[in-house]
Design a protein around this motif. Sequence first.
Motif, mmCIF file in Angstrom:
data_model
loop_
_atom_site.group_PDB
_atom_site.id
_atom_site.type_symbol
_atom_site.label_atom_id
_atom_site.label_comp_id
_atom_site.label_asym_id
_atom_site.label_seq_id
_atom_site.Cartn_x
_atom_site.Cartn_y
_atom_site.Cartn_z
ATOM 1 N N GLU A 31 -6.390 -1.709 -3.858
ATOM 2 C CA GLU A 31 -5.472 -1.255 -4.895
ATOM 3 C C GLU A 31 -5.179 0.246 -4.808
ATOM 4 O OE1 GLU A 31 -5.030 -2.293 -9.566
ATOM 5 O OE2 GLU A 31 -6.953 -1.483 -8.918
ATOM 6 N N GLN A 32 -6.063 1.020 -4.228
ATOM 7 C CA GLN A 32 -5.850 2.465 -4.129
ATOM 8 C C GLN A 32 -4.627 2.813 -3.286
ATOM 9 O OE1 GLN A 32 -9.192 4.193 -2.209
ATOM 10 N NE2 GLN A 32 -8.918 3.087 -0.312
ATOM 11 N N TRP A 33 -4.154 1.891 -2.462
ATOM 12 C CA TRP A 33 -3.002 2.185 -1.604
ATOM 13 C C TRP A 33 -1.688 2.111 -2.356
ATOM 14 C CZ3 TRP A 33 -4.699 4.317 2.620
ATOM 15 C CH2 TRP A 33 -5.944 3.948 3.116
ATOM 16 N N TRP A 34 -1.655 1.423 -3.499
ATOM 17 C CA TRP A 34 -0.395 1.309 -4.228
ATOM 18 C C TRP A 34 -0.503 1.734 -5.685
ATOM 19 C CZ3 TRP A 34 -2.552 -3.269 -2.137
ATOM 20 C CH2 TRP A 34 -3.220 -4.059 -3.041
ATOM 21 N N THR A 35 -1.501 2.508 -6.042
ATOM 22 C CA THR A 35 -1.646 2.944 -7.438
ATOM 23 C C THR A 35 -0.694 4.067 -7.814
ATOM 24 O OG1 THR A 35 -3.438 4.421 -6.793
ATOM 25 C CG2 THR A 35 -4.052 2.269 -7.712
ATOM 26 N N SER A 36 0.105 4.564 -6.901
ATOM 27 C CA SER A 36 1.009 5.666 -7.222
ATOM 28 C C SER A 36 2.117 5.218 -8.175
ATOM 29 C CB SER A 36 1.613 6.238 -5.942
ATOM 30 O OG SER A 36 2.336 5.234 -5.262
ATOM 31 N N SER A 37 2.467 3.954 -8.162
ATOM 32 C CA SER A 37 3.521 3.455 -9.033
ATOM 33 C C SER A 37 2.937 2.410 -9.987
ATOM 34 C CB SER A 37 4.636 2.831 -8.191
ATOM 35 O OG SER A 37 5.553 2.159 -9.015
ATOM 36 N N ILE A 38 3.078 2.654 -11.263
ATOM 37 C CA ILE A 38 2.559 1.725 -12.273
ATOM 38 C C ILE A 38 3.291 0.389 -12.191
ATOM 39 C CG2 ILE A 38 2.344 1.337 -14.758
ATOM 40 C CD1 ILE A 38 0.398 3.375 -13.894
ATOM 41 N N LEU A 39 4.615 0.447 -12.052
ATOM 42 C CA LEU A 39 5.399 -0.784 -11.976
ATOM 43 C C LEU A 39 4.983 -1.624 -10.774
ATOM 44 C CD1 LEU A 39 7.797 -2.444 -13.079
ATOM 45 C CD2 LEU A 39 9.239 -1.154 -11.509
ATOM 46 N N TYR A 42 1.637 -3.369 -11.413
ATOM 47 C CA TYR A 42 1.717 -4.561 -12.259
ATOM 48 C C TYR A 42 2.400 -5.725 -11.541
ATOM 49 C CZ TYR A 42 -0.013 -1.959 -16.235
ATOM 50 O OH TYR A 42 -0.799 -1.224 -17.083
ATOM 51 N N VAL A 43 3.432 -5.441 -10.787
ATOM 52 C CA VAL A 43 4.111 -6.501 -10.036
ATOM 53 C C VAL A 43 3.153 -7.137 -9.039
ATOM 54 C CG1 VAL A 43 5.907 -6.900 -8.281
ATOM 55 C CG2 VAL A 43 6.440 -5.601 -10.336
ATOM 56 N N LEU A 44 2.405 -6.320 -8.315
ATOM 57 C CA LEU A 44 1.447 -6.870 -7.349
ATOM 58 C C LEU A 44 0.317 -7.627 -8.035
ATOM 59 C CD1 LEU A 44 1.234 -4.065 -4.670
ATOM 60 C CD2 LEU A 44 2.270 -6.299 -4.467
ATOM 61 N N ILE A 99 -12.020 -2.151 6.528
ATOM 62 C CA ILE A 99 -10.956 -1.188 6.213
ATOM 63 C C ILE A 99 -11.071 0.041 7.106
ATOM 64 C CG2 ILE A 99 -10.141 0.416 4.437
ATOM 65 C CD1 ILE A 99 -10.686 -1.796 2.385
ATOM 66 N N ARG A 100 -12.287 0.545 7.278
ATOM 67 C CA ARG A 100 -12.477 1.695 8.176
ATOM 68 C C ARG A 100 -12.074 1.335 9.602
ATOM 69 N NH1 ARG A 100 -17.185 2.483 5.176
ATOM 70 N NH2 ARG A 100 -18.447 1.491 6.787
ATOM 71 N N PHE A 101 -12.435 0.147 10.048
ATOM 72 C CA PHE A 101 -12.095 -0.296 11.401
ATOM 73 C C PHE A 101 -10.578 -0.383 11.579
ATOM 74 C CE2 PHE A 101 -11.359 -3.795 14.447
ATOM 75 C CZ PHE A 101 -11.932 -3.208 15.564
ATOM 76 N N VAL A 102 -9.892 -0.973 10.597
ATOM 77 C CA VAL A 102 -8.431 -1.083 10.675
ATOM 78 C C VAL A 102 -7.789 0.301 10.634
ATOM 79 C CG1 VAL A 102 -6.394 -1.890 9.404
ATOM 80 C CG2 VAL A 102 -8.319 -3.423 9.767
ATOM 81 N N LEU A 103 -8.331 1.212 9.814
ATOM 82 C CA LEU A 103 -7.779 2.574 9.765
ATOM 83 C C LEU A 103 -7.987 3.305 11.088
ATOM 84 C CD1 LEU A 103 -8.687 3.814 6.181
ATOM 85 C CD2 LEU A 103 -6.429 3.335 7.108
ATOM 86 N N HIS A 104 -9.150 3.100 11.716
ATOM 87 C CA HIS A 104 -9.381 3.722 13.029
ATOM 88 C C HIS A 104 -8.405 3.173 14.062
ATOM 89 C CE1 HIS A 104 -12.719 6.210 12.017
ATOM 90 N NE2 HIS A 104 -13.515 5.210 11.679
ATOM 91 N N ILE A 105 -8.187 1.885 14.057
ATOM 92 C CA ILE A 105 -7.222 1.291 14.995
ATOM 93 C C ILE A 105 -5.823 1.813 14.713
ATOM 94 C CG2 ILE A 105 -6.082 -0.874 15.633
ATOM 95 C CD1 ILE A 105 -8.771 -2.244 15.436
ATOM 96 N N TYR A 106 -5.452 1.901 13.433
ATOM 97 C CA TYR A 106 -4.137 2.419 13.066
ATOM 98 C C TYR A 106 -3.965 3.865 13.545
ATOM 99 C CZ TYR A 106 -0.490 4.455 10.209
ATOM 100 O OH TYR A 106 0.608 5.150 9.787
#
Length: 187
Positions: A31-39, A42-44, A99-106
Amino acid sequence: MTLSTQFITIITMVVTGVYLGASYHTFKRLEQWWTSSILWKYVLEILFWLIQAAILYLVLFLVNEGILRLYIFLAVLCGYAMFKSLFEQAFGRIVDMLIRFVLHIYRFLYRIVEIFVVKPIVFIVSLIVVCISKVLIALYSFILLLLKVLGWPFKVIISILSRLLPKNAKNYLHLFYRFYSKIRKKE
């Protein structure tokens, strides 16, 4: 509904409750990846619960033809409680590690694309721009030199003719020269 069908339904709903707990934990962790927008948050959240309800009912439909009873809700609740008490910490560590593994790959893929695609394109474009600007500067300098070389005989002829002209004609030419110099300054 037979007793074996009810038993399979209860076991399946307990496992589905564990799945529901794991998916909700993962959802909250991401959830920390999309908390910038309240709307957007809630949609997610609404979409998440709609998808989970559809999955839960699909499993229930496959197990006992979608018959809802009170013990099914209690089994899902027991499965969720079992996840919270037994599996949440270990699952949280696994999710964090993934998540750390995916971020390292990204980050690795991002750097690879930056080094092997973006930087060569930027280098090639800048090289082309520099080459074109150098060619244009050289062409401009060549045209100026050519005009000076071609204009030199006319300058010599005009200087010789200006000495031969009478003083009266020089006054008229002087007026024309002043008018021409004013026009040239305005450009």
